[in-house]
Design an enzyme around this catalytic site. Structure first.
Site, PDB file in Angstrom:
ATOM      1  N   GLU A  37       3.556 -65.280  35.490  1.00 27.60           N
ATOM      2  CA  GLU A  37       3.828 -64.454  36.662  1.00 27.60           C
ATOM      3  C   GLU A  37       3.105 -63.119  36.484  1.00 27.60           C
ATOM      4  O   GLU A  37       3.303 -62.438  35.463  1.00 27.60           O
ATOM      5  CB  GLU A  37       5.320 -64.197  36.875  1.00 27.60           C
ATOM      6  CG  GLU A  37       5.516 -63.457  38.200  1.00 27.60           C
ATOM      7  CD  GLU A  37       6.912 -62.892  38.452  1.00 27.60           C
ATOM      8  OE1 GLU A  37       7.194 -62.562  39.604  1.00 27.60           O
ATOM      9  OE2 GLU A  37       7.690 -62.767  37.509  1.00 27.60           O
ATOM     10  N   GLU A  62       3.169 -57.627  32.918  1.00 24.83           N
ATOM     11  CA  GLU A  62       3.524 -56.409  33.662  1.00 24.83           C
ATOM     12  C   GLU A  62       2.841 -55.222  33.000  1.00 24.83           C
ATOM     13  O   GLU A  62       2.903 -55.087  31.780  1.00 24.83           O
ATOM     14  CB  GLU A  62       5.055 -56.260  33.655  1.00 24.83           C
ATOM     15  CG  GLU A  62       5.585 -54.999  34.274  1.00 24.83           C
ATOM     16  CD  GLU A  62       5.114 -54.734  35.703  1.00 24.83           C
ATOM     17  OE1 GLU A  62       5.363 -55.549  36.586  1.00 24.83           O
ATOM     18  OE2 GLU A  62       4.460 -53.688  35.905  1.00 24.83           O
ATOM     19  N   ASP A 112       1.006 -55.313  44.558  1.00 27.01           N
ATOM     20  CA  ASP A 112       0.758 -53.995  45.160  1.00 27.01           C
ATOM     21  C   ASP A 112      -0.366 -54.095  46.187  1.00 27.01           C
ATOM     22  O   ASP A 112      -1.451 -54.594  45.864  1.00 27.01           O
ATOM     23  CB  ASP A 112       0.380 -52.996  44.062  1.00 27.01           C
ATOM     24  CG  ASP A 112       1.546 -52.733  43.117  1.00 27.01           C
ATOM     25  OD1 ASP A 112       2.693 -52.663  43.598  1.00 27.01           O
ATOM     26  OD2 ASP A 112       1.324 -52.616  41.906  1.00 27.01           O
ATOM     27  N   LYS A 116      -5.434 -48.273  50.925  1.00 25.79           N
ATOM     28  CA  LYS A 116      -6.661 -47.517  51.210  1.00 25.79           C
ATOM     29  C   LYS A 116      -7.895 -48.334  50.802  1.00 25.79           C
ATOM     30  O   LYS A 116      -7.907 -48.915  49.706  1.00 25.79           O
ATOM     31  CB  LYS A 116      -6.667 -46.190  50.438  1.00 25.79           C
ATOM     32  CG  LYS A 116      -5.608 -45.227  50.938  1.00 25.79           C
ATOM     33  CD  LYS A 116      -5.664 -43.927  50.160  1.00 25.79           C
ATOM     34  CE  LYS A 116      -4.561 -43.010  50.656  1.00 25.79           C
ATOM     35  NZ  LYS A 116      -4.213 -41.963  49.736  1.00 25.79           N
ATOM     36  N   ASP A 148       4.710 -59.281  51.848  1.00 27.44           N
ATOM     37  CA  ASP A 148       5.243 -58.794  53.128  1.00 27.44           C
ATOM     38  C   ASP A 148       4.174 -58.007  53.858  1.00 27.44           C
ATOM     39  O   ASP A 148       4.369 -57.609  54.995  1.00 27.44           O
ATOM     40  CB  ASP A 148       6.407 -57.825  52.864  1.00 27.44           C
ATOM     41  CG  ASP A 148       5.896 -56.609  52.103  1.00 27.44           C
ATOM     42  OD1 ASP A 148       5.405 -56.812  50.976  1.00 27.44           O
ATOM     43  OD2 ASP A 148       5.924 -55.487  52.637  1.00 27.44           O
TER      44      ASP A 148
HETATM   45  C1  LIG Z   1       5.414 -54.374  44.201  1.00 26.95           C
HETATM   46  S1  LIG Z   1       5.893 -54.791  42.568  1.00 26.95           S
HETATM   47  C2  LIG Z   1       6.581 -56.445  42.762  1.00 26.95           C
HETATM   48  C3  LIG Z   1       7.433 -56.859  41.595  1.00 26.95           C
HETATM   49  C4  LIG Z   1       7.975 -58.295  41.680  1.00 26.95           C
HETATM   50  N1  LIG Z   1       6.884 -59.265  41.680  1.00 26.95           N
HETATM   51  C5  LIG Z   1       8.849 -58.472  42.885  1.00 26.95           C
HETATM   52  O1  LIG Z   1       8.440 -59.183  43.816  1.00 26.95           O
HETATM   53  O2  LIG Z   1       9.962 -57.947  42.884  1.00 26.95           O
HETATM   54  C6  LIG Z   1       4.324 -55.158  41.821  1.00 26.95           C
HETATM   55  C7  LIG Z   1       4.382 -55.146  40.307  1.00 26.95           C
HETATM   56  O3  LIG Z   1       3.157 -55.615  39.788  1.00 26.95           O
HETATM   57  C8  LIG Z   1       2.770 -54.806  38.696  1.00 26.95           C
HETATM   58  N2  LIG Z   1       1.303 -54.949  38.599  1.00 26.95           N
HETATM   59  C9  LIG Z   1       0.407 -54.638  39.561  1.00 26.95           C
HETATM   60  N3  LIG Z   1      -0.842 -54.948  39.163  1.00 26.95           N
HETATM   61  C10 LIG Z   1      -0.721 -55.477  37.911  1.00 26.95           C
HETATM   62  C11 LIG Z   1      -1.659 -55.976  36.963  1.00 26.95           C
HETATM   63  N4  LIG Z   1      -2.962 -56.012  37.221  1.00 26.95           N
HETATM   64  N5  LIG Z   1      -1.187 -56.433  35.783  1.00 26.95           N
HETATM   65  C12 LIG Z   1       0.141 -56.404  35.514  1.00 26.95           C
HETATM   66  N6  LIG Z   1       1.066 -55.928  36.372  1.00 26.95           N
HETATM   67  C13 LIG Z   1       0.646 -55.481  37.557  1.00 26.95           C
HETATM   68  C14 LIG Z   1       3.268 -53.426  39.058  1.00 26.95           C
HETATM   69  O4  LIG Z   1       3.429 -52.590  37.938  1.00 26.95           O
HETATM   70  C15 LIG Z   1       4.601 -53.758  39.723  1.00 26.95           C
HETATM   71  O5  LIG Z   1       5.668 -53.815  38.790  1.00 26.95           O
END
Ligand SMILES: C[S@@+](CC[C@H](N)C(=O)[O-])C[C@H]1O[C@@H](n2cnc3c(N)ncnc32)[C@H](O)[C@@H]1O
Length: 208
Positions: A37, A62, A112, A116, A148
């Site tokens: 994941e 993460e 994420d 932008k 979303d």
């Molecule tokens: C918007 S949160 C969603 C968390 C979870 N998947 C959820 O749906 O509740 C996105 C997560 O992805 C992590 N993240 C984003 N890009 C990443 C990357 N390249 N490698 C590891 N983690 C990443 C961020 O730190 C954040 O905790």
């Protein structure tokens, strides 16, 4: 934190060879499924899904330290022997460390959106990432996507159209651990559902 938590800085030099699930879990039945994941956040999906499917090993990746520590500690508290957490940039881990045909599913939920234009290069899903996911997936392996965010969804759709030779697009089926009416059941889904946001999802199946 160990054995639940691994740090990117402890990974071996990629020149020494690529990694598979054994690096994180030790000797294991080679046919045992291994799923990753990307961006596990607080680990809600993993804690639910790993408990529901003990026959699968999961690696959550993460790069936010606070979430990594929280999720790894959560796996420890639930005593989930089939989950490990890696503190790393998942895109770099997949590209430089993960071996070919090792991974049965890549989960990417509520990634994420980086809205932008100058930040689009930070989005996890890129054309190159799709080719890396294709490389690390086993035959019939899946990339599962939920968001979303309308602009991120458009981005996904446009990239996916360009890799129709690599993946077959199918509807997303909720995992066994999702609650009634949920798409996947992550923390962000639950938060956004309360706000009434619509969700978008797809499954991409590796073509051989
Ligand atoms: C918007 S949160 C969603 C968390 C979870 N998947 C959820 O749906 O509740 C996105 C997560 O992805 C992590 N993240 C984003 N890009 C990443 C990357 N390249 N490698 C590891 N983690 C990443 C961020 O730190 C954040 O905790």
């Amino acid at each position: 934190m160990r054995p639940w938590g691994f740090l990117a800085r402890d990974l071996p030099d990629p020149a020494a060879g690529r990694l598979n699930a054994e690096f994180f879990f030790g000797p294991r039945e080679p046919k045992r499924p291994f799923e990753i994941e990307i961006g596990s956040g607080k680990g809600t999906f993993l804690v639910q899904e790993a408990a529901a499917r003990r026959e699968v090993d999961f690696l959550g990746i993460e790069y936010a330290g606070e979430f990594f520590r929280y999720a790894a500690d959560r796996m420890r508290r639930h005593n989930l022997s089939n989950v490990r957490m890696l503190y790393a940039n998942a895109s770099e881990f997949v590209t430089h460390w993960l071996d070919d045909a090792t991974t049965s599913v890549v989960h990417l939920y509520f990634s994420d959106p980086w809205p932008k234009a100058r930040h689009h290069k930070r989005r996890v899903l890129q054309l190159e990432a799709l080719s890396q996911f294709h490389r690390v997936l086993t035959v019939g392996g899946e990339l599962r996507l939920v968001t979303d965010h309308p602009q991120l969804w458009e981005w996904y759709e446009s990239l996916v159209m360009r890799v129709s030779d690599l993946f077959e697009r199918l509807p997303f089926e909720p995992p066994s651990s999702a609650a009634q009416g949920e798409v996947v059941g992550t923390n962000f889904e639950r938060k956004y559902r309360q706000e009434g946001r619509p969700f978008h999802s797809m499954t991409l199946v590796k073509k051989t």
